[in-house]
Structures are given as C-alpha cells and as structure tokens.
Write a protein that holds these residues in place. Structure first.
Motif, short mmCIF file in Angstrom:
data_model
loop_
_atom_site.label_atom_id
_atom_site.label_comp_id
_atom_site.label_asym_id
_atom_site.label_seq_id
_atom_site.Cartn_x
_atom_site.Cartn_y
_atom_site.Cartn_z
N GLY A 228 0.87 -1.15 -0.38
CA GLY A 228 -0.20 0.16 0.08
C GLY A 228 0.58 1.35 0.21
O GLY A 228 0.25 1.91 -0.34
N GLN A 229 1.87 1.71 0.64
CA GLN A 229 2.80 2.55 0.61
C GLN A 229 4.55 2.18 0.70
O GLN A 229 4.65 2.26 1.67
CB GLN A 229 2.78 3.05 2.24
CG GLN A 229 0.74 3.89 2.41
CD GLN A 229 0.97 4.78 2.34
OE1 GLN A 229 1.93 6.06 1.26
NE2 GLN A 229 -0.22 5.13 1.99
N PHE A 230 4.79 1.00 -0.27
CA PHE A 230 5.72 0.90 0.26
C PHE A 230 7.11 1.84 -0.18
O PHE A 230 8.09 1.70 0.20
CB PHE A 230 5.92 0.15 -1.20
CG PHE A 230 6.37 0.13 -2.68
CD1 PHE A 230 6.54 1.25 -3.36
CD2 PHE A 230 4.71 -0.10 -3.32
CE1 PHE A 230 6.43 0.99 -4.62
CE2 PHE A 230 4.51 0.65 -5.15
CZ PHE A 230 5.81 1.67 -5.39
N THR A 231 6.43 3.02 -1.26
CA THR A 231 7.91 4.27 -1.67
C THR A 231 7.87 4.50 0.54
O THR A 231 9.13 5.44 0.55
CB THR A 231 7.32 5.33 -2.32
OG1 THR A 231 5.85 5.74 -1.77
CG2 THR A 231 7.10 4.48 -3.24
N LEU A 254 12.57 3.18 -8.21
CA LEU A 254 11.70 2.51 -8.04
C LEU A 254 10.69 3.05 -8.63
O LEU A 254 9.34 1.75 -8.62
CB LEU A 254 11.64 2.70 -7.10
CG LEU A 254 12.75 1.55 -5.84
CD1 LEU A 254 12.57 1.43 -4.87
CD2 LEU A 254 13.60 0.43 -5.93
N VAL A 255 9.59 4.31 -8.34
CA VAL A 255 8.85 5.29 -8.05
C VAL A 255 8.51 4.65 -10.00
O VAL A 255 7.39 4.67 -10.03
CB VAL A 255 9.39 6.24 -7.99
CG1 VAL A 255 7.63 7.07 -8.64
CG2 VAL A 255 8.10 6.37 -6.17
N ALA A 256 9.92 4.92 -10.66
CA ALA A 256 9.66 5.27 -12.41
C ALA A 256 9.24 4.08 -12.77
O ALA A 256 8.03 2.92 -13.21
CB ALA A 256 10.70 5.46 -12.86
N MET A 309 12.67 -4.16 -7.68
CA MET A 309 10.58 -3.59 -7.90
C MET A 309 9.88 -4.08 -8.86
O MET A 309 8.95 -4.30 -8.96
CB MET A 309 10.86 -1.79 -8.13
CG MET A 309 9.76 -1.45 -8.07
SD MET A 309 9.52 -0.65 -6.85
CE MET A 309 8.13 -2.26 -6.37
N ALA A 310 10.71 -4.84 -10.31
CA ALA A 310 10.11 -4.82 -11.01
C ALA A 310 9.27 -6.10 -10.83
O ALA A 310 8.28 -6.47 -11.14
CB ALA A 310 10.99 -5.36 -12.35
N VAL A 311 10.42 -7.28 -10.10
CA VAL A 311 9.20 -8.51 -9.50
C VAL A 311 8.06 -8.14 -8.73
O VAL A 311 7.30 -9.16 -8.21
CB VAL A 311 10.10 -9.43 -9.19
CG1 VAL A 311 10.05 -10.65 -8.09
CG2 VAL A 311 11.32 -9.69 -9.84
N PHE A 312 9.40 -7.24 -7.81
CA PHE A 312 7.32 -6.63 -6.42
C PHE A 312 5.91 -6.62 -7.72
O PHE A 312 4.58 -6.73 -6.62
CB PHE A 312 8.06 -5.47 -5.82
CG PHE A 312 7.09 -4.88 -4.60
CD1 PHE A 312 7.00 -5.48 -3.78
CD2 PHE A 312 6.17 -4.53 -4.40
CE1 PHE A 312 6.59 -5.26 -2.58
CE2 PHE A 312 5.30 -3.76 -3.91
CZ PHE A 312 5.50 -4.57 -2.53
N THR A 313 6.24 -5.37 -8.41
CA THR A 313 5.07 -4.74 -9.02
C THR A 313 4.28 -5.99 -9.76
O THR A 313 3.39 -6.38 -9.82
CB THR A 313 6.03 -3.71 -10.42
OG1 THR A 313 6.13 -2.69 -9.81
CG2 THR A 313 4.47 -3.34 -10.91
N VAL A 314 5.31 -7.10 -10.50
CA VAL A 314 4.48 -8.41 -10.92
C VAL A 314 3.30 -8.83 -9.94
O VAL A 314 1.98 -9.07 -10.45
CB VAL A 314 5.19 -9.26 -11.54
CG1 VAL A 314 4.13 -10.44 -12.02
CG2 VAL A 314 6.15 -8.95 -12.43
#
Length: 399
Positions: A228-231, A254-256, A309-314
C-alpha cells in the motif's frame, strides 16, 4: 487497451474516466502534503505522519457508510454528490487557515474518493458481463496508475510557483469532472436498488457473518501493509542505511519502474485473471511480493533495486484485480457497495505500514523490516486462501 475502450458504452467509459481524473487530482497534491504541512503549520515529521495516516484511515472507515449509500441511492446522484465533496475538500484545503480545518478537508477528500471508487466498481457489475469484469478492473487500475504517475510532475510544476496551487488545480479537476458527469452521466444507472432494504447496522452484522468476506478483508489489510505504501517504508529504510542523495536516486528509480511496469503490463496481464483458478493467481502474486522483498533486502546496486521493484510490481499487478474479482464473485447484488467498502478497509493496512516499519527501524537492525513484511505477506496469503476455500474455490457471482 484504447481499442477496447472504443467498444465500451459511453456510460462505462465515463466511469473509467472518473478513476483517471480524480486520481490525477489526488496525486497532484498528496506527494507535497509533507512539505505543505511542515511549512504552513510547522508540524514535525511524526505529527505529519499522524495527520496523513489518520485522515486516510478515517476516510476509509467512513466509506463503509458510503458503501451502504451506494446500495441505496442512484449512482448518478451519489457520484455527483461526492464529486462535489471532493472538490470542496480541495478548495477548503487551499484556503484553510487552521490545522483542524485543513485536517477536515483531507478527511473529506479521502472519503469522497473512496465512495466514488466504490460506486464505480459496483456499477461495473451492472454494466459488464461476469467474464469481462477482470478486463475492466485492469483498465481501471491502469488508468489509476497513470494518474499517480503523471500527477506528481504536474504538482511539482505548480508547487514551484506556489505551494498552495496544487490544491487549486485538484479542485479544478474535481469541478471539471462534476460538470462533465452532470451533463453526460447516466441518470438511470443504479447498482443495488433491487434487494431487500436492510438498516446499516444490520448490514454490518450480515457482512460479519460472511466469513469469506471477513477472511479476504483481513487478508487485504495485512497485504496492504506490504504494497500500500511501499515508497514510504523503503524511503525510511534507505534514509537509515544510505545517504540522502542515494535515497532520492533509488526512490525515484523505483517509482518510475513501478509506474512503467503497471502501465505497460496491467491490462495485458490483468485481463487474463478470471474467477477460475483465482487461488493460483493469488499464490503467484503473493510469491512475487515475497521475491521482491527478498530482492530489496539483498540490493546493493541501483540495477538490483530496479529488478527487485519489477518483480514486486508483477505481484501488485496480479493481486489487485484478483481481489476485485473475488469480492465481485461473492457480493450479493443489493450489497455490492458494502462489500466493496469492506475491501477498501485495506487502506488501514496501507497507513499502518510506514508506522510499523518505522518502529522496527528504530528498535531493530534495519533489514528486519523485510522479515516483518514477508510475515505480513504469508499471513495475508493464508487469509486469502481461507476465504477462497470457504467460497468453494470457484463460485458464481451473486446477482
């Protein structure tokens, strides 16, 4: 995605545009709340966190009654009303001279945004066949993320002129959508008016007796602590373990990465998520969260951070529509608003994430936060799977 949107009726496209426009309005302002609260009201970092987190939690809790209204009122009147509240909240924040008034305006914005989101999701069930809802939810989430990706850049430009201008711009977007929906909105659209009329407290008891919903809501709260608030918690971790310059560089990357991944993959992957094999989709998404967290814990270079971050985003791309599909699957037509409002309680977990991670960072070795977050993934996953098993694995949407 654009080709798909061209084949949707105007009513559905207008509801999807609400997700884009109102999220953009919110994203223009929210990233600069920390600076605004510190500069205008002289709050400490701890007090700022309390203000932002508590307004999000209060708005989410109050949206439970908003979900009740979604099941009782015309969707047209409800969306217009809360769009007005949304706009007034930002206008109030623009002119608020006292902290208590500014606080009330933030609560109003969060409440209105949550209720409109509930109304939009409930309307999908009235407008879209069951086998196409996963695709619509994925488009909605893609548009939401476009708003979150673009909003901060617009806000940065306005804040460079005057820190209060982002609030005025957000109010203008809210007012613009109010006018568009007033003129072109479907006045006949209703989402839950055909069922038995039950008082609010009685509806709450009905929801608590649905153990599928209870398990999935609690699973959503625990999982939202992670995504929810990973950043926020990654920023906290980086501030403790690296330099301010490195923190800024890594977080920006990471945000991008997250925004590009969601915008690029959400529709193509999310439309494949259906009621069938929902437990397998959830397992895959939660597994990606765990792998991403492991990657964060081991990251020593910018590239490693970006890949993690790419893996997390999937995982995020999978879990969000899967949650929507499950709630859509079990919600009775006349209670859809309340079921989606219960799902919105995951915002409580999102607000708690930075608080819990901040406590761990203050008392334990920094990398312990990733152990904590993996435990939340596992606990949330167990509750998700319990909810799915109680629903019989695959069920038919209750209409």
């Amino acid at each position: 995605m654009l080709a798909t949107l061209r084949h949707y009726p105007s009513t559905l496209n207008l509801l999807l545009s609400a997700s884009l426009v109102l999220t953009l309005a919110r994203a223009i302002t929210l990233p600069y709340l920390v600076i605004y609260l510190a500069g205008n009201f002289g709050l400490s970092v701890a007090d700022i966190g309390l203000v932002i987190g508590s307004t999000l939690i209060i708005g989410s809790l109050l949206s439970l009654y908003g979900g009740f209204l979604v099941d009782r009122m015309s969707s047209y009147r409800l969306i217009l009303t809360f769009c007005g509240v949304f706009t007034a909240g930002f206008l109030g924040a623009f002119v608020a001279p006292e902290l208590w008034l500014f606080y009330g305006c933030l609560v109003s914005v969060n409440l209105a945004y949550s209720v409109i989101d509930i109304a939009v999701k409930s309307a999908f069930a009235s407008l879209v066949p069951v086998d196409q809802r996963g695709e619509v939810f994925s488009i909605k989430y893609t548009l939401t993320n476009i708003g979150y990706a673009v909003g901060p850049f617009v806000g940065a430009g306005l804040a460079g002129i005057d820190m209060s201008l982002p609030f005025l711009m957000s109010a203008g977007l809210g007012a613009g959508f109010f006018f568009i929906y007033f003129v072109w909105g479907d006045r006949r659209l209703a989402t839950g008016e055909t069922g038995e009329k039950i008082p609010f407290l009685a509806v709450g008891r009905v929801l608590l007796r649905d153990y599928r919903l209870v398990c999935f809501t609690l699973g959503g709260v625990l999982s939202a602590v992670v995504f929810g608030q990973f950043t926020a918690y990654l920023s906290q971790y980086l501030v403790v373990t690296t330099t301010p310059q490195a923190t800024y560089e890594i977080i920006s990357t990471l945000v991008a990465t997250n925004a590009l991944m969601v915008i690029g993959l959400q529709y193509s992957l999310g439309k494949r998520i259906t009621h069938k094999h929902l437990n397998l989709w959830l397992a895959g998404g939660l597994g990606m969260f765990a792998l991403g967290l492991g990657g964060f814990a081991l990251s020593t270079t910018l590239m490693f951070w970006a890949v993690s971050m790419a893996v997390f985003t999937v995982g995020e791309i999978i879990v969000f529509p899967a949650e929507y599909m499950f709630i859509d699957n079990i919600a009775p037509r006349h209670l859809r608003g309340m079921y989606y409002a219960a799902q919105n309680l995951s915002n409580v977990g999102a607000a708690l994430g930075p608080v819990l991670c901040g406590f761990v960072l203050a008392t334990q070795p920094a990398h312990y936060i990733f152990y904590l977050l993996v435990l939340f993934v596992l606990a949330g996953g167990l509750l998700y799977f319990l909810g799915v098993s109680l629903a019989g694995g695959v069920t038919t949407a209750a209409d």
